[in-house]
Every structure is written in C-alpha cells, then in structure tokens.
Design a protein around this motif. Sequence first.
Motif, PDB file in Angstrom:
ATOM      1  N   LEU A   7      -7.103 -42.773 -15.708  1.00  0.00           N
ATOM      2  CA  LEU A   7      -7.778 -42.000 -16.716  1.00  0.00           C
ATOM      3  C   LEU A   7      -8.493 -42.378 -17.883  1.00  0.00           C
ATOM      4  O   LEU A   7      -8.883 -41.933 -18.867  1.00  0.00           O
ATOM      5  N   LEU A   8      -8.971 -43.894 -17.773  1.00  0.00           N
ATOM      6  CA  LEU A   8      -9.808 -44.477 -18.560  1.00  0.00           C
ATOM      7  C   LEU A   8     -11.128 -43.661 -18.822  1.00  0.00           C
ATOM      8  O   LEU A   8     -11.706 -43.126 -17.917  1.00  0.00           O
ATOM      9  N   GLY A   9     -11.643 -43.563 -19.937  1.00  0.00           N
ATOM     10  CA  GLY A   9     -12.889 -43.232 -20.280  1.00  0.00           C
ATOM     11  C   GLY A   9     -12.796 -42.351 -21.231  1.00  0.00           C
ATOM     12  O   GLY A   9     -11.661 -42.127 -22.246  1.00  0.00           O
ATOM     13  N   GLU A  10     -13.629 -41.315 -21.483  1.00  0.00           N
ATOM     14  CA  GLU A  10     -13.938 -40.454 -22.516  1.00  0.00           C
ATOM     15  C   GLU A  10     -13.756 -38.974 -22.081  1.00  0.00           C
ATOM     16  O   GLU A  10     -14.262 -38.525 -20.992  1.00  0.00           O
ATOM     17  N   TRP A  11     -12.960 -38.227 -22.796  1.00  0.00           N
ATOM     18  CA  TRP A  11     -12.726 -36.802 -22.555  1.00  0.00           C
ATOM     19  C   TRP A  11     -12.943 -35.694 -23.403  1.00  0.00           C
ATOM     20  O   TRP A  11     -12.727 -36.095 -24.781  1.00  0.00           O
ATOM     21  N   VAL A  12     -13.236 -34.532 -23.348  1.00  0.00           N
ATOM     22  CA  VAL A  12     -13.529 -33.477 -24.111  1.00  0.00           C
ATOM     23  C   VAL A  12     -12.281 -33.056 -24.292  1.00  0.00           C
ATOM     24  O   VAL A  12     -11.278 -32.676 -23.394  1.00  0.00           O
ATOM     25  N   LEU A  13     -11.719 -32.873 -25.445  1.00  0.00           N
ATOM     26  CA  LEU A  13     -10.451 -32.295 -26.024  1.00  0.00           C
ATOM     27  C   LEU A  13     -10.417 -30.825 -26.462  1.00  0.00           C
ATOM     28  O   LEU A  13     -11.068 -30.556 -27.404  1.00  0.00           O
ATOM     29  N   ARG A  14      -9.688 -30.122 -25.972  1.00  0.00           N
ATOM     30  CA  ARG A  14      -9.707 -28.947 -26.538  1.00  0.00           C
ATOM     31  C   ARG A  14      -7.930 -28.500 -26.614  1.00  0.00           C
ATOM     32  O   ARG A  14      -7.282 -28.539 -25.518  1.00  0.00           O
ATOM     33  N   ARG A  15      -7.571 -28.267 -27.735  1.00  0.00           N
ATOM     34  CA  ARG A  15      -5.941 -27.916 -27.886  1.00  0.00           C
ATOM     35  C   ARG A  15      -5.928 -26.626 -28.487  1.00  0.00           C
ATOM     36  O   ARG A  15      -6.569 -26.345 -29.511  1.00  0.00           O
ATOM     37  N   HIS A  16      -4.903 -25.974 -28.114  1.00  0.00           N
ATOM     38  CA  HIS A  16      -4.575 -24.514 -28.815  1.00  0.00           C
ATOM     39  C   HIS A  16      -2.895 -24.757 -29.193  1.00  0.00           C
ATOM     40  O   HIS A  16      -2.236 -25.323 -28.782  1.00  0.00           O
ATOM     41  N   VAL A 115      -8.055 -36.657 -11.830  1.00  0.00           N
ATOM     42  CA  VAL A 115      -8.868 -37.557 -12.755  1.00  0.00           C
ATOM     43  C   VAL A 115      -9.841 -36.922 -13.531  1.00  0.00           C
ATOM     44  O   VAL A 115     -10.852 -37.855 -14.255  1.00  0.00           O
ATOM     45  N   ASP A 116     -10.312 -35.825 -13.309  1.00  0.00           N
ATOM     46  CA  ASP A 116     -11.255 -35.207 -13.960  1.00  0.00           C
ATOM     47  C   ASP A 116     -11.220 -34.083 -14.891  1.00  0.00           C
ATOM     48  O   ASP A 116     -11.653 -33.638 -15.780  1.00  0.00           O
ATOM     49  N   HIS A 117      -9.768 -33.666 -14.629  1.00  0.00           N
ATOM     50  CA  HIS A 117      -9.398 -32.575 -15.609  1.00  0.00           C
ATOM     51  C   HIS A 117      -7.817 -32.417 -15.908  1.00  0.00           C
ATOM     52  O   HIS A 117      -7.012 -32.445 -14.719  1.00  0.00           O
ATOM     53  N   TRP A 118      -7.179 -32.692 -17.058  1.00  0.00           N
ATOM     54  CA  TRP A 118      -5.805 -32.757 -17.254  1.00  0.00           C
ATOM     55  C   TRP A 118      -5.127 -31.928 -18.323  1.00  0.00           C
ATOM     56  O   TRP A 118      -5.891 -31.691 -19.198  1.00  0.00           O
ATOM     57  N   HIS A 134      -0.836 -26.979 -26.322  1.00  0.00           N
ATOM     58  CA  HIS A 134      -1.451 -26.874 -24.964  1.00  0.00           C
ATOM     59  C   HIS A 134      -2.882 -27.582 -25.121  1.00  0.00           C
ATOM     60  O   HIS A 134      -3.745 -27.194 -25.551  1.00  0.00           O
ATOM     61  N   SER A 135      -3.041 -28.893 -24.554  1.00  0.00           N
ATOM     62  CA  SER A 135      -4.111 -29.650 -24.702  1.00  0.00           C
ATOM     63  C   SER A 135      -4.877 -29.491 -23.473  1.00  0.00           C
ATOM     64  O   SER A 135      -4.214 -30.034 -22.354  1.00  0.00           O
ATOM     65  N   GLU A 136      -6.105 -29.538 -23.228  1.00  0.00           N
ATOM     66  CA  GLU A 136      -7.171 -29.434 -22.137  1.00  0.00           C
ATOM     67  C   GLU A 136      -7.970 -30.483 -22.052  1.00  0.00           C
ATOM     68  O   GLU A 136      -8.632 -30.612 -23.017  1.00  0.00           O
ATOM     69  N   LEU A 137      -8.013 -31.486 -21.182  1.00  0.00           N
ATOM     70  CA  LEU A 137      -8.996 -32.728 -21.168  1.00  0.00           C
ATOM     71  C   LEU A 137      -9.789 -32.579 -19.947  1.00  0.00           C
ATOM     72  O   LEU A 137      -9.347 -32.545 -18.903  1.00  0.00           O
ATOM     73  N   ARG A 138     -11.197 -32.644 -20.153  1.00  0.00           N
ATOM     74  CA  ARG A 138     -12.245 -32.616 -19.381  1.00  0.00           C
ATOM     75  C   ARG A 138     -12.847 -33.815 -19.184  1.00  0.00           C
ATOM     76  O   ARG A 138     -13.348 -34.278 -20.422  1.00  0.00           O
ATOM     77  N   ARG A 139     -13.010 -34.693 -18.234  1.00  0.00           N
ATOM     78  CA  ARG A 139     -13.840 -36.222 -18.354  1.00  0.00           C
ATOM     79  C   ARG A 139     -15.114 -35.671 -19.058  1.00  0.00           C
ATOM     80  O   ARG A 139     -16.041 -34.985 -18.214  1.00  0.00           O
ATOM     81  N   ARG A 140     -15.520 -36.591 -19.807  1.00  0.00           N
ATOM     82  CA  ARG A 140     -17.202 -36.741 -20.349  1.00  0.00           C
ATOM     83  C   ARG A 140     -17.638 -37.998 -19.848  1.00  0.00           C
ATOM     84  O   ARG A 140     -18.843 -37.769 -19.306  1.00  0.00           O
ATOM     85  N   SER A 141     -16.847 -38.728 -19.604  1.00  0.00           N
ATOM     86  CA  SER A 141     -17.372 -40.140 -18.832  1.00  0.00           C
ATOM     87  C   SER A 141     -16.359 -41.235 -18.463  1.00  0.00           C
ATOM     88  O   SER A 141     -15.373 -41.078 -18.758  1.00  0.00           O
ATOM     89  N   HIS A 142     -16.961 -41.735 -17.418  1.00  0.00           N
ATOM     90  CA  HIS A 142     -15.799 -42.949 -16.854  1.00  0.00           C
ATOM     91  C   HIS A 142     -16.066 -44.208 -17.478  1.00  0.00           C
ATOM     92  O   HIS A 142     -17.289 -44.271 -18.130  1.00  0.00           O
TER      93      HIS A 142
END
Length: 145
Positions: A7-16, A115-118, A134-142
């Motif tokens: 999961l290395l890289g940068e992720w967009v974080l959205r948490r409720h 590897v692209d959304h967790w 509840h945190s949602e992470l979507r890949r921004r970059s590898h």
Amino acid sequence: MLLPTDLLGEWVLRRHVTDRLAGVDGTVTGTTTLTGTGPDEVRWDETGTMVFDGRTVPVSRTLFVRRGPGTGTGTGLGWTVHFADGRVFHDWVWGGSVAHACSPDEYTGVLAGDVDHWTVRWEAHGPAKDYALHSELRRRSHPAD
C-alpha cells in the motif's frame, strides 16, 4: 491478504465519525501517505481537516507498521501497527478483526480492500466512548520506483 508494503504511496483520505454519546457526526478529509523506511517498517502519515460539532480543525497523526518476530497472527514474522511513541496499537490483520484495549474502553477494527481502494473501520465502546470511525482511502499515487 495485503501487506503494508503493498500500500505504499499517497492516498486520498475520507473519514466519517459518528459520536453516539454526543449525538454528533463529523468528517475528516485529507491525505494518507505510506512510505517504506526500511525492509521491515512503513511510516503511515495522515494530515487533513476535521469538521466536527460546528468546528473545523487541522488534524494529523503518524503511525508505524513494523515487521518482526512474535508479532502478527502467529505466522512467525508478522506486522504490527505502532503509535508514533512506540506503543503497540494492533496487529496488522487484513480482512479480519483487530482489537486495541484502551481501558476503560475497547476498540475493534477491520482493515480491508485492495491496492487501489481500502477501508479502515473502528468501533469504540465503553464508559467514556461510543463511536464509529469509517475511513476510506483511494490511491492518489504509487511510490516512485
């Protein structure tokens, strides 16, 4: 099962956040970055903005995920999530339940996805807390190869 190194890289974080005791919902938006700092360690940095109960505040935290003997799920060489100060947070268990005892409250969580959304889900219950994250992470970059 995914490892932290997958999961290395940068992720967009959205948490409720749902605080059932206070009767308030909130959100965190920002970035999570997982960086390999060695073959047996991944640095987990979160930065963002929390909107909660009519207030907007910056938030950040750093965790470390470390591989070593005697950690994990009994496989001999597992991964464990640590707070920045070195205290153990929980074992890295992908798709199964993890726990963190923080007396007098108890936390249970699940890490799952690909590897692209967790997602990372936590429930906290006890006399001092009753909330869900509840945190949602979507890949921004590898990471750079």
